[in-house]
Write an enzyme that holds these catalytic residues in place. Structure first.
Site, PDB file in Angstrom:
ATOM      1  N   PRO A 157       0.817  -1.221   0.000  1.00 43.40           N
ATOM      2  CA  PRO A 157       0.000   0.000   0.000  1.00 43.40           C
ATOM      3  C   PRO A 157       0.853   1.274   0.000  1.00 43.40           C
ATOM      4  CG  PRO A 157      -0.699  -1.504   1.758  1.00 43.40           C
ATOM      5  CD  PRO A 157       0.557  -2.077   1.181  1.00 43.40           C
ATOM      6  N   GLU A 162       0.589  -9.353   8.368  1.00 42.73           N
ATOM      7  CA  GLU A 162       0.679  -7.949   8.790  1.00 42.73           C
ATOM      8  C   GLU A 162       1.647  -7.107   7.955  1.00 42.73           C
ATOM      9  OE1 GLU A 162      -1.017  -5.895  10.956  1.00 42.73           O
ATOM     10  OE2 GLU A 162      -2.328  -7.634  10.680  1.00 42.73           O
ATOM     11  N   ARG A 202      -2.633  -7.881 -21.007  1.00 37.07           N
ATOM     12  CA  ARG A 202      -3.505  -7.577 -22.142  1.00 37.07           C
ATOM     13  C   ARG A 202      -2.860  -6.583 -23.111  1.00 37.07           C
ATOM     14  NH1 ARG A 202      -6.426  -2.973 -21.761  1.00 37.07           N
ATOM     15  NH2 ARG A 202      -8.257  -3.536 -22.958  1.00 37.07           N
ATOM     16  N   ASP A 205      -8.826   2.175 -25.189  1.00 37.86           N
ATOM     17  CA  ASP A 205      -9.105   2.003 -23.765  1.00 37.86           C
ATOM     18  C   ASP A 205      -9.327   3.337 -23.066  1.00 37.86           C
ATOM     19  OD1 ASP A 205      -8.721  -0.687 -23.740  1.00 37.86           O
ATOM     20  OD2 ASP A 205      -6.650  -0.598 -23.039  1.00 37.86           O
TER      21      ASP A 205
HETATM   22  N1  ADE Z   1      -1.009  -5.396  -0.097  1.00 37.74           N
HETATM   23  C1  ADE Z   1      -1.973  -5.062   0.766  1.00 37.74           C
HETATM   24  N2  ADE Z   1      -2.694  -4.020   0.325  1.00 37.74           N
HETATM   25  C2  ADE Z   1      -2.170  -3.681  -0.893  1.00 37.74           C
HETATM   26  C3  ADE Z   1      -2.485  -2.694  -1.856  1.00 37.74           C
HETATM   27  N3  ADE Z   1      -3.464  -1.810  -1.686  1.00 37.74           N
HETATM   28  N4  ADE Z   1      -1.731  -2.641  -2.968  1.00 37.74           N
HETATM   29  C4  ADE Z   1      -0.717  -3.501  -3.159  1.00 37.74           C
HETATM   30  N5  ADE Z   1      -0.379  -4.467  -2.285  1.00 37.74           N
HETATM   31  C5  ADE Z   1      -1.099  -4.556  -1.164  1.00 37.74           C
END
Ligand code: ADE
Length: 241
Positions: A86, A113, A150, A164
């Site tokens: 994230p 985690e 793709r 696209d």
């Molecule tokens: N692992 C956990 N959440 C994630 C996300 N939003 N993007 C990429 N990998 C992740």
């Protein structure tokens, strides 16, 4: 194009390459795809790949050793190593296009985690699917592989990906198919006219309109010619948007 995914859950990726367009492309040899279960690389005598976090706290943290030893066995000078997290760069179509031109992508999927921070030092790129937390990197990896594959030559017709959403920085125009009237809703007249120039112009304007309406944040990345800019201005003035 070759894709290698380092994961504790290789089975997650079976449907990705056994379904629809990607299954056909895989069969045709347009890309190769492999998973590596990094649990097989652990030197822990109990087979563990994770441990409790230093400093305390909830959950377990993936250890460096199994992941980085697994990485060593698959990485070459042609590899691009990507960590799903994230904290990474938000994934976008532009990134999908760049990655589709690489010869070997290696994805590292964390789980639980999180992973030991030092793993970040061994990757070329960190990517996030969006501002939310998944149970692991696998769903993000599957989405990214789909968007990248793709665009690999021959997987879909080039005309399709040229039109696209996002490929010109705009959302796609609306599409219709038979019947001409459904539940009282008519297909726009211009699409039935057979007048190609008018159809193209209408589609371009609808792309602009969709973008102004649904994703005005994309407009600041775009440079319009005078005619398109006037159209954008007229849309912004109207309350219908
Ligand atoms: N692992 C956990 N959440 C994630 C996300 N939003 N993007 C990429 N990998 C992740």
């Amino acid at each position: 194009m070759k894709i290698t995914v380092l994961t504790l859950f290789p089975e997650y990726f079976i449907p990705l390459i056994q379904t629809s367009i990607l299954a056909r492309a895989h069969q045709a040899g347009l890309f190769t795809f492999e998973t590596v279960d990094f649990r097989n690389f652990t030197k822990d005598k109990h087979g563990h790949v994770d441990d409790t976090p230093y400093g305390g706290g909830a959950g377990m943290v993936l250890k460096c050793q199994p992941i980085l030893d697994a990485l060593k066995t698959v990485r070459t000078k042609d590899s691009t190593v990507i960590l799903l997290t994230p904290q990474g760069h938000p994934f976008q179509q532009r990134m999908a296009r760049e990655l589709s031109l690489k010869s070997h992508l290696i994805f590292i999927c964390g789980h639980y985690e999180g992973f030991d921070e030092r793993i970040r030092d061994y990757v070329d790129l960190q990517i996030s699917l969006g501002d939310y937390v998944l149970t692991g990197g696998e769903p993000a990896c599957a989405v990214i592989c789909d968007a990248v594959l793709r665009l690999v030559d021959g997987v879909i017709k080039k005309d399709s990906s040229d039109e696209d959403s996002f490929s010109h920085g705009l959302l796609e125009y609306p599409q219709y198919t038979r019947p001409e009237i459904y539940d009282g809703k008519r297909v726009p007249e211009v699409l039935l006219s057979g007048h190609h120039a008018n159809i193209e112009k209408w589609r371009h304007q609808m792309s602009i309109k969709n973008t102004v309406k649904h994703r005005p944040d994309l407009l600041k990345e775009l440079e319009f010619n005078e005619e398109d800019q006037n159209y954008v201005n007229s849309l912004l003035k109207k309350d219908e948007i």
